[in-house]
Design an enzyme around this catalytic site. Structure first.
Site, PDB file in Angstrom:
ATOM      1  N   THR A  67       8.840  47.131  32.832  1.00 24.87           N
ATOM      2  CA  THR A  67       8.957  46.206  31.701  1.00 24.87           C
ATOM      3  C   THR A  67      10.277  46.439  30.972  1.00 24.87           C
ATOM      4  OG1 THR A  67       6.609  45.959  31.335  1.00 24.87           O
ATOM      5  CG2 THR A  67       7.963  45.864  29.383  1.00 24.87           C
ATOM      6  N   ARG A 121      -4.929  38.420  33.693  1.00 23.89           N
ATOM      7  CA  ARG A 121      -4.797  39.666  32.910  1.00 23.89           C
ATOM      8  C   ARG A 121      -3.570  39.591  31.987  1.00 23.89           C
ATOM      9  NH1 ARG A 121      -0.637  43.832  32.284  1.00 23.89           N
ATOM     10  NH2 ARG A 121      -1.661  45.805  31.877  1.00 23.89           N
ATOM     11  N   GLY A 130      -1.231  41.918  29.374  1.00 25.32           N
ATOM     12  CA  GLY A 130      -0.968  43.305  29.008  1.00 25.32           C
ATOM     13  C   GLY A 130      -0.637  43.455  27.535  1.00 25.32           C
ATOM     14  N   ASP A 131      -0.013  44.570  27.215  1.00 18.81           N
ATOM     15  CA  ASP A 131       0.330  44.870  25.814  1.00 18.81           C
ATOM     16  C   ASP A 131       1.601  44.164  25.354  1.00 18.81           C
ATOM     17  OD1 ASP A 131       1.679  46.529  27.719  1.00 18.81           O
ATOM     18  OD2 ASP A 131       2.410  47.757  26.050  1.00 18.81           O
ATOM     19  N   THR A 154       6.441  50.371  26.879  1.00 15.76           N
ATOM     20  CA  THR A 154       6.256  50.154  28.314  1.00 15.76           C
ATOM     21  C   THR A 154       5.271  51.186  28.839  1.00 15.76           C
ATOM     22  OG1 THR A 154       7.270  50.271  30.500  1.00 15.76           O
ATOM     23  CG2 THR A 154       8.358  51.539  28.778  1.00 15.76           C
ATOM     24  N   GLY A 155       4.430  50.749  29.754  1.00 16.35           N
ATOM     25  CA  GLY A 155       3.460  51.692  30.310  1.00 16.35           C
ATOM     26  C   GLY A 155       2.194  50.966  30.680  1.00 16.35           C
ATOM     27  N   GLY A 187      -0.527  49.057  30.098  1.00 18.86           N
ATOM     28  CA  GLY A 187      -0.767  48.210  28.935  1.00 18.86           C
ATOM     29  C   GLY A 187      -2.131  48.329  28.285  1.00 18.86           C
TER      30      GLY A 187
END
Ligand code: ASP
Length: 346
Positions: A210, A238, A240-241, A261-262, A264
């Site tokens: 990301t 889906r 994400g964050d 980033t990671g 989510g």
């Protein structure tokens, strides 16, 4: 008479001073730090032994181009929001990063993109989720913030809105990248010699990729933005964050700006970005203390991994992660951008 006028002048001076003080304390802030930009190109298992010198060079160049693009905006007196957009667009257009061109594939073999942006001067925010035809999703997030009465728009509706706003629309095939396609096949266990079971996409292929940027401009305004293709093999629909304000992105001049980033799902459950700002606001922590508490303690405890880049109004930056590495960099002076990849680089 003379004594009287001196007294009058002194009185005026005192009152003048008082007024000045009031203006300063009304804004509630001390003078801002120097213009600063901090970016990331994703966290994950990034080890030296898995990297070729050419690939490493390409990543550093990509990060540097983004730093230079964003810094050029700040240097010419531009707003932090514009710097964030400029930096993120460069990475969205670069297939090395998991955002825009080069985004990862969903389980169904599609590219579904998420992005968000936030203005720390007034807490305005915009985001798009699950879009498939907008060339630069960060510009759509900005349009949602500035041209609609909403904060978040998803799917077909967001795409229609982006088109109405005159943003560049592309065929979904524009986002195709063969390396990402191979990644999906690998994660699905389709490559020869690997067992299909045992392969948890989130565990085995932790290269998140990301992109995000946080900027401080000459007026002391902080802005943050994040853009992503999400996670390889994610299920249909889906989100994400990255497009969730308070999870993947947050900005407030009073505390800090953050882009994450990671993995989510964990970042959403912990409201990572807002939590960092909250620890500064309610507990008086410094930026780095707050980031470390959230990433190294809370995220770690929950079993999530990834990281953040962040800055505060003084221009202090934090690049904190609990993964093996994070593509990252910052710039405070023209031509002096610094980039980092591995954990041990300081
Ligand atoms: N945070 C992103 C997501 O979960 C993935 C990433 O950071 O690359 O969608």
């Amino acid at each position: 008479m003379r004594v009287l006028s001196i007294a009058l002048i002194s009185l005026m001076m005192i009152t003048g001073c008082e007024n000045e003080k009031k203006t300063q304390s009304q804004s509630g802030f001390a003078d801002p730090g120097p213009i600063t930009l901090v970016i990331h190109g994703g966290a994950g298992t990034i080890k030296r032994e898995n990297m070729t010198p050419e690939r490493e060079k390409a990543y550093r160049e990509g990060l540097n181009q983004a730093l230079e693009a964003g810094y050029a905006v700040l240097e010419s007196g531009g707003a932090s929001l514009d710097a964030v957009i400029a930096a993120i667009k460069v990475m969205e257009d670069n297939p090395l990063f998991n955002a825009g061109k080069g985004a990862v594939f969903t389980n169904e073999g599609k590219n579904e993109l998420d992005a968000s942006i936030m203005d720390g001067s007034n807490l305005m925010a915009g985001s798009v989720a699950g879009v498939t035809t907008i060339k630069n999703p960060i510009t759509a997030a900005y349009a949602v913030m500035t041209k609609s009465e909403h904060v978040m728009m998803a799917g077909k509706g967001a795409e229609k809105f982006a088109e109405e706003q005159g943003l560049e629309i592309v065929d979904p095939s524009y986002f195709f990248d063969s390396i990402r396609w191979q990644q999906l096949q690998r994660v699905k266990g389709k490559d020869l010699g690997r067992e299909a079971n045992n392969i948890d996409p989130y565990i085995k292929d932790r290269k998140y990729g990301t992109v995000g940027a946080v900027a401080l401009d000459k007026n002391g305004n902080i802005a943050a933005g994040t853009s992503t293709g999400g996670m390889t093999n994610k299920k249909y629909g889906r989100i994400g964050d990255a497009p969730i304000i308070g999870a993947g992105t947050y900005a407030n001049n009073a505390t800090c700006g953050v882009s994450a980033t990671g993995h989510g799902e964990y970042f959403i459950r912990l409201s990572v970005s807002r939590d960092i700002a909250s620890l500064m606001e309610y507990k008086g922590m410094s930026l780095d203390e707050a980031a470390s508490e959230v990433i190294n303690v809370k995220l770690e405890k929950l079993g999530g991994d990834g990281g953040i880049v962040a800055l505060d109004r003084q221009g202090n930056i934090s690049m904190t992660f609990n993964s093996e590495g994070m593509y990252r960099g910052y710039i405070k002076k023209k031509g002096e951008g610094k980039t980092f990849i591995y954990k041990d680089e300081k």
